[in-house]
Scaffold this active site. Sequence first.
Site, PDB file in Angstrom:
ATOM      1  N   GLN A   7      -4.939  -1.128  -7.717  1.00 26.07           N
ATOM      2  CA  GLN A   7      -5.555  -0.292  -6.682  1.00 26.07           C
ATOM      3  C   GLN A   7      -6.214   0.916  -7.321  1.00 26.07           C
ATOM      4  OE1 GLN A   7      -3.541   2.733  -3.811  1.00 26.07           O
ATOM      5  NE2 GLN A   7      -3.554   0.815  -2.663  1.00 26.07           N
ATOM      6  N   ASP A  58       0.819  -1.222   0.000  1.00 29.38           N
ATOM      7  CA  ASP A  58       0.000   0.000   0.000  1.00 29.38           C
ATOM      8  C   ASP A  58       0.847   1.264   0.000  1.00 29.38           C
ATOM      9  OD1 ASP A  58      -2.553   1.186  -0.091  1.00 29.38           O
ATOM     10  OD2 ASP A  58      -2.561   1.529   2.073  1.00 29.38           O
ATOM     11  N   THR A 112      -7.069   5.144  -0.092  1.00 29.54           N
ATOM     12  CA  THR A 112      -7.249   3.925  -0.872  1.00 29.54           C
ATOM     13  C   THR A 112      -8.729   3.559  -0.883  1.00 29.54           C
ATOM     14  OG1 THR A 112      -5.064   3.121  -0.231  1.00 29.54           O
ATOM     15  CG2 THR A 112      -6.607   1.500  -1.084  1.00 29.54           C
TER      16      THR A 112
END
Length: 293
Positions: free
Chosen positions: A277, A203, A227
């Site tokens: 993502q 991440d 996110t």
Amino acid sequence: MNAALKDLIEVLELENLEQHLFRGQSRNLGGRSVFGGQVLGQALVAASRTVEHSLAHSVHAYFVRPGDMEAPIVYDVERIRDGRSFAVRRVHAIQHGRPIFSMMASFQQPEPGYEHQDSMPDVPPPEELVLESELRTRWLEDCPAPLKPGYQQELAIEFKPVTPRNPFRPESMPPQQHIWFRAAGPLPDDPCLHQSVLAYASDFNFLGTAMRPHAMSWFERHVVAATLDHVIWFHRPARLDDWLLYSMHSPSAQGARGLTQGQIYNRDGELVASLAQESLMRDTHLAAQQQDD
């Protein structure tokens, strides 16, 4: 092993409250809410504890609400399927009685099969690059005073970017980057732990890739970044205490959202994971201008 990595291993060691019910603690990495990689890693640990003789091969996660760094997180695991080769789990992360995160994870017992993969990008080896911690020291004078305590924190993951960019003086650059990374010390020989640390580390830097063409940085006050969803496909086992190359590319940004795709390779050039993502990258100045129009 530095103190931050020891702390991360403790954070990933969840408390078993009841069958399929776990509790984890949170750590402040200097952001406005719980770091998404932490929730992702803890959720994968929770799901893995309900599966035997299998490793995760696919994780699909949605970040529903910002997490409270001052409160523990409860992980509720639901057994969706237990087959001969595959097992599927659904995980909900809960704080203050409301879900903040939801994940589906599929596990597979090891078996042989045909193989092919994309080639590893041709980039300098980590030995020829500078640690991001050293770069942060150089950029510290540009960091606003309120952000310095968080920015100077020791991290559990070491990074060596191929094309560094000062986040406090962002310049427009192509929507791609390559970063070597590894845990900041040796890890136990637990494949599930290595998968969870990979999920945690994945991440970092993903959102920043989509921001690069627009000279944006999540450190800017007028930028709201988070996110939205995160997907990982685990292809091969990998040791997270050895250098891995994270190759990232953002094919699109629109509607205050940015899409980034990534591939992670080991030093032998083997593709160990693929990722995707979508992130919120809202510029409040643009939003205010649109309302005025």
